[in-house]
Design a protein around this motif. Structure first.
Motif, PDB file in Angstrom:
ATOM      1  N   ARG A 180      -3.380   0.250  -2.454  1.00 49.99           N
ATOM      2  CA  ARG A 180      -4.369  -0.362  -3.340  1.00 49.99           C
ATOM      3  C   ARG A 180      -4.326  -1.885  -3.250  1.00 49.99           C
ATOM      4  O   ARG A 180      -5.364  -2.549  -3.208  1.00 49.99           O
ATOM      5  N   LYS A 181      -3.120  -2.431  -3.209  1.00 47.64           N
ATOM      6  CA  LYS A 181      -2.979  -3.889  -3.098  1.00 47.64           C
ATOM      7  C   LYS A 181      -3.557  -4.361  -1.760  1.00 47.64           C
ATOM      8  O   LYS A 181      -4.226  -5.404  -1.702  1.00 47.64           O
ATOM      9  N   GLY A 182      -3.326  -3.599  -0.702  1.00 44.77           N
ATOM     10  CA  GLY A 182      -3.900  -3.937   0.598  1.00 44.77           C
ATOM     11  C   GLY A 182      -5.414  -3.886   0.578  1.00 44.77           C
ATOM     12  O   GLY A 182      -6.092  -4.745   1.176  1.00 44.77           O
ATOM     13  N   MET A 183      -5.966  -2.907  -0.123  1.00 44.60           N
ATOM     14  CA  MET A 183      -7.426  -2.802  -0.219  1.00 44.60           C
ATOM     15  C   MET A 183      -8.011  -3.953  -1.019  1.00 44.60           C
ATOM     16  O   MET A 183      -9.109  -4.439  -0.706  1.00 44.60           O
ATOM     17  N   ILE A 184      -7.304  -4.410  -2.031  1.00 42.11           N
ATOM     18  CA  ILE A 184      -7.755  -5.589  -2.782  1.00 42.11           C
ATOM     19  C   ILE A 184      -7.879  -6.774  -1.840  1.00 42.11           C
ATOM     20  O   ILE A 184      -8.896  -7.492  -1.861  1.00 42.11           O
TER      21      ILE A 184
END
Length: 146
Positions: free
Chosen positions: A76-80
């Protein structure tokens, strides 16, 4: 010993080049991106503490640490950061700096809410003004008419 120093300098140099390429792709290592990355790191660490120490995580069945939940969080952090990249490209296309900054501010607020929720799960007293602000933000998030 000289070989170790050469390898160390080569590795650090490669990491520096890769880091600068990524930062440039995300619009530069400015204050907005630094705050977002810092908040993402603090949120992840506090999430690990909530699950590992307090066993109160809502991300796993038992509330404890679970590698699958941790990996999902990192994804999720990577997608942000991927969405920040897209916003940066849209800014370049439109000749503005508005889209990227707006996206980053939105994610910083989201990370701040998550950090405060984690603090609450740890038993840290949360001031009433922050609790009310969180309730408003949560109700707005659930309102699909906005």
């Amino acid at each position: 010993m000289e070989n170790v120093t050469t390898v160390k300098v080569s590795i650090l140099g490669a990491v520096g080049v890769i880091g600068s390429i990524i930062a440039n792709a995300l619009g530069g290592w400015d204050m907005a991106l630094r705050v977002l990355v810092l908040f993402m790191a603090v949120d992840y660490i506090t999430g690990l503490i909530v699950a590992g120490v307090f066993k109160k995580s809502g991300k796993s069945e038992m509330g404890a640490l679970e590698s699958k939940a941790g990996f999902k969080g990192l994804c999720r952090k990577g997608m942000i950061l991927g969405i920040v990249f897209i916003a940066t490209q849209l800014d370049l296309l439109s000749g503005t700096e508005l889209i990227r900054d707006t996206v980053i501010i939105g994610y910083v607020v989201n990370e701040a809410v998550s950090i405060i929720e984690n603090a609450g799960l740890m038993g840290v007293p949360i001031p009433d003004i922050i609790k009310r602000a969180l309730e408003i933000l949560k109700s707005k998030k659930g309102d699909k008419n906005d």
